[in-house]
Design an enzyme around this catalytic site. Structure first.
Site, PDB file in Angstrom:
ATOM      1  N   CYS B  38      -1.932  50.877 -20.004  1.00  0.00           N
ATOM      2  CA  CYS B  38      -1.272  50.323 -21.663  1.00  0.00           C
ATOM      3  C   CYS B  38       0.159  50.126 -20.753  1.00  0.00           C
ATOM      4  CB  CYS B  38      -0.349  50.831 -22.094  1.00  0.00           C
ATOM      5  SG  CYS B  38       1.159  52.248 -21.341  1.00  0.00           S
ATOM      6  N   CYS B  41       2.185  51.522 -18.181  1.00  0.00           N
ATOM      7  CA  CYS B  41       1.198  52.012 -16.912  1.00  0.00           C
ATOM      8  C   CYS B  41       1.836  50.937 -15.382  1.00  0.00           C
ATOM      9  CB  CYS B  41      -0.215  51.610 -16.872  1.00  0.00           C
ATOM     10  SG  CYS B  41      -1.029  52.617 -18.535  1.00  0.00           S
ATOM     11  N   CYS B  62       7.980  23.103 -10.656  1.00  0.00           N
ATOM     12  CA  CYS B  62       6.554  22.517 -10.833  1.00  0.00           C
ATOM     13  C   CYS B  62       6.324  21.448 -12.090  1.00  0.00           C
ATOM     14  CB  CYS B  62       4.974  23.253 -10.931  1.00  0.00           C
ATOM     15  SG  CYS B  62       3.786  22.954 -10.953  1.00  0.00           S
ATOM     16  N   CYS B 115       1.680  57.830 -16.323  1.00  0.00           N
ATOM     17  CA  CYS B 115       2.169  56.649 -16.650  1.00  0.00           C
ATOM     18  C   CYS B 115       3.951  56.944 -17.757  1.00  0.00           C
ATOM     19  CB  CYS B 115       1.610  55.862 -18.272  1.00  0.00           C
ATOM     20  SG  CYS B 115       2.156  54.861 -19.149  1.00  0.00           S
ATOM     21  N   CYS B 120       1.151  57.478 -23.815  1.00  0.00           N
ATOM     22  CA  CYS B 120       0.063  56.802 -23.477  1.00  0.00           C
ATOM     23  C   CYS B 120      -0.689  58.293 -22.610  1.00  0.00           C
ATOM     24  CB  CYS B 120       0.639  55.506 -21.759  1.00  0.00           C
ATOM     25  SG  CYS B 120      -0.522  55.407 -21.146  1.00  0.00           S
TER      26      CYS B 120
END
Lengths: 171, 215
Positions: B38, B41, B62, B115, B120
């Protein structure tokens, strides 16, 4: 961190104990108390170091904060109102501090006045969450931002001191 | 992050995408709560930019155009969504886009059992149970992506101002990533707080608020 003074100031702020966000009904009040304690301590430290530069207060449930911050440049004091909400995923994500009156005047700001912090901030916050709180956000986020942006804005004439604004309005 | 938390709570499969501020890289990611990593994580992933310093006229800036890169990534994202919904082609779990060299690293990052996001972890348990109950199916397609291990070697750092030893101590778990992808930063594993904590206080919230106002 880039600045020795900032690092020292931050290390003196007490860390917070309760990892809770605004959705944790049980633990959020405790976290809020700790936030206030850390903020009070930080402001007192600032006063002692003759560097008092902000005030904050929140609504009753601590989800919306408003206040003022000020910056002394060439002996003149410039004051700004600030505000932010506590995000749902706090304290893992830091709140986005906004200074609405400066919206549009600097590139270092998103629409709505939310200040744009350097690349250093996000990793620092991620490493120290959830022990970092609003006092740390002030010290590491808003403080350095003001120090860089305000002199620049004054130099460019985008920010006028209130006295000068009054004089101009009177003319 | 808020969307990530919500999807984890609901078990909602979703795709997210992002483009770097300098418009030279972007990515799309398929997130299946419990199965794939997730948003919380791992620290944010960075697709290596490979900017040749000599081509830059201004420091670190750039000439790439942000809307253009966003358009490319948006197209890839929608394509992936269509493949998922209409079941054609191979749905990428993670597809990076390096605009400077047209390099598209892909990979499949599994969820992190440690996590930060509670839901999760809950979803991961549910997923493991579902997988255990499912009958074994012959896997025919060849896995192009690298296998991810949790116990490991310290990922590749982009810029480091600290010594290697300090870096190793401060790194914590870093996912094993294919060439061209790194983490934006690392989170140290040690839990020891390095400062004073707020003390216990008898004051109530109202008293603290009043104290603040009087400062």
């Amino acid at each position: 961190m880039s600045d020795e003074a900032t690092r020292r100031a931050v290390s003196q702020i007490p860390l917070l104990k309760t990892p809770a966000g605004p959705r944790d009904r049980a633990l959020w009040p405790q976290r809020l108390k700790e936030e206030y304690q850390a903020l009070i301590r930080f402001v007192e430290q600032n006063k002692a170091a003759d560097n008092d530069w902000f005030r904050l207060e929140s609504n009753a449930d601590g989800t919306r904060w408003t206040g003022t911050c000020w910056f002394i440049h060439e002996l003149m004091r410039y004051e700004f109102r600030l505000e932010f909400d506590i995000p749902v995923t706090y304290p893992d994500t830091a709140p986005e501090v906004a200074i609405p009156e400066l919206d549009g005047k600097t590139a270092k700001m998103y629409r709505g006045g939310r200040i744009c912090l350097t690349d250093h901030f996000a990793p620092l916050w991620a490493r120290n969450a959830p022990r970092f709180g609003l006092a740390h956000l002030m010290a590491l986020g808003l403080g350095p931002w003001l120090a860089v942006e305000v002199p620049d804005l004054i130099g460019k004439g985008l920010v006028l001191h209130k006295e000068r604004q009054r004089d101009e309005a009177a003319e | 992050m808020a969307i990530n938390t919500a999807c984890n709570e609901l078990g909602q499969i979703w795709m997210e995408s992002g483009v770097s501020e300098n418009a030279v890289s972007g990515h799309i990611q398929l997130i299946i709560p419990g199965e794939t990593a997730c948003f919380a994580c791992a620290p944010p992933l960075v697709v290596a930019a490979n900017i040749d310093e000599k081509t830059l006229k201004k420091d670190g800036v750039c000439a790439a155009s942000l809307p253009t890169t966003m358009g490319v990534v948006a197209g890839i994202l929608v394509q992936n969504v269509l493949k998922y919904l209409l079941k054609f082609g191979t749905v990428s779990y993670y597809l990076g886009y390096n605009a400077m060299q047209d390099f598209f690293p892909t990979m499949h990052m599994k969820a992190n059992s440690q996590c930060n996001d509670r839901y999760c972890r809950i979803q991961q348990e549910a997923y493991k149970k579902r997988e255990a109950e499912r009958p074994k199916v012959e896997v025919v397609e060849v896995e192009e992506e690298e296998v991810v291990h949790e116990d490991n070697d310290w990922g590749i750092e982009l810029v480091s101002e600290v010594t290697d030893a300090e870096l190793q101590a401060a790194s914590g778990t870093v996912p094993d990533l294919p060439e061209g992808i790194t983490v934006a930063y690392t989170i140290p594993t040690q839990e020891s707080p390095r400062g004073d904590m707020v003390e216990e206080t008898e004051q109530s919230l109202e008293e603290l608020m009043a104290q603040m106002r009087k400062l």
